[in-house]
Scaffold this active site. Structure first.
Site, PDB file in Angstrom:
ATOM      1  N   ARG A  63     -15.706   6.252  24.498  1.00  0.00           N
ATOM      2  CA  ARG A  63     -16.143   7.279  23.661  1.00  0.00           C
ATOM      3  C   ARG A  63     -15.904   8.798  24.188  1.00  0.00           C
ATOM      4  O   ARG A  63     -15.713   9.829  23.621  1.00  0.00           O
ATOM      5  CB  ARG A  63     -17.302   7.097  22.824  1.00  0.00           C
ATOM      6  CG  ARG A  63     -17.509   6.092  21.603  1.00  0.00           C
ATOM      7  CD  ARG A  63     -18.806   5.972  20.931  1.00  0.00           C
ATOM      8  NE  ARG A  63     -19.639   5.656  21.924  1.00  0.00           N
ATOM      9  CZ  ARG A  63     -20.151   4.530  22.394  1.00  0.00           C
ATOM     10  NH1 ARG A  63     -19.187   3.490  22.108  1.00  0.00           N
ATOM     11  NH2 ARG A  63     -20.951   4.363  23.507  1.00  0.00           N
ATOM     12  N   GLU A  71     -28.028  -2.526  32.111  1.00  0.00           N
ATOM     13  CA  GLU A  71     -29.266  -3.266  31.667  1.00  0.00           C
ATOM     14  C   GLU A  71     -29.206  -4.863  32.020  1.00  0.00           C
ATOM     15  O   GLU A  71     -29.979  -5.413  32.543  1.00  0.00           O
ATOM     16  CB  GLU A  71     -29.472  -2.994  30.196  1.00  0.00           C
ATOM     17  CG  GLU A  71     -31.074  -3.307  29.704  1.00  0.00           C
ATOM     18  CD  GLU A  71     -31.225  -2.942  28.212  1.00  0.00           C
ATOM     19  OE1 GLU A  71     -30.429  -2.413  27.632  1.00  0.00           O
ATOM     20  OE2 GLU A  71     -32.215  -3.141  27.817  1.00  0.00           O
TER      21      GLU A  71
END
Ligand code: AMP
Length: 182
Positions: A70, A107
């Site tokens: 993106r 994460e």
């Protein structure tokens, strides 16, 4: 285009919050509605380009770096507007020529991103542009790549900063700007 006094609200109204995507507990910022609105897309690009333009600290940048995927949609038109070069930072294995690589923690697990070794002229001044600044791990890794390749990151400009994650603390010594902070 005249800058909008209500730019943050105007843009934020066109970002869709998607709960629990791609993982439970993550509130995903979907910028597709903003990109599909030509006024909002143009206003975002104009405002981000200001951070690398002639009025930016140190003056206009030489290159704009975008981070797959993106980030390309946000950064490439900023480069065009600034009449600066565009350099892609890509996921491992996508760039054809010799690269610098860096691995950073996500994460869950790790990610490796790369930039081509000859992407910059030595000392190029660089604006790093992305859609979302979350933990800052991606931007910090991209900065590391730019520095390995002999250029200097003078600013990081993002559409959305998730301020509660404290990402900008990992980007010391660089000007960090966000159009929307949540
Ligand atoms: P981070 O490395 O944690 O700063 O994450 C930044 C990267 O992950 C950006 O390139 C974003 O595209 C993406 N990202 C992280 N969190 C979100 C979120 N809540 N919504 C949308 N994209 C996100």
């Amino acid at each position: 285009m005249t800058p909008r006094p209500d730019l943050a609200e105007f843009l934020a109204a066109r970002v869709r919050d998607v709960p629990d995507y791609p993982l439970p507990g993550v509130l995903f910022k979907d910028i597709a509605p903003l990109l599909a609105d030509h006024e909002a897309y143009a206003a975002m690009v104009d405002a981000l380009a200001d951070f690398g333009g002639e009025h930016a600290p140190g003056g206009r940048v030489d290159k704009v770096v975008g981070i797959e995927a993106r980030g390309f949609i946000v950064a490439a038109p900023v480069a065009y507007k600034l009449r600066a070069g565009f350099v892609p930072v890509r996921k491992q294995g996508k760039l054809p020529a010799a690269t610098f690589a860096t691995t950073y923690d996500l994460e869950y697990g790790t990610a490796t991103i790369e930039v081509q070794r000859d992407a910059f002229t030595a000392g190029d001044r660089v604006l790093l542009v992305d859609d979302v600044l979350a933990t800052g791990g991606t931007a910090a890794a991209a900065m590391d790549l730019v520095h390995q390749a002999g250029a200097v990151v003078v600013g990081v400009a993002v559409l959305i900063e998730l301020g509660f994650l404290g990402g900008r603390a990992r980007l010391a010594d660089v000007d960090v700007q966000a159009l929307i902070t949540v």
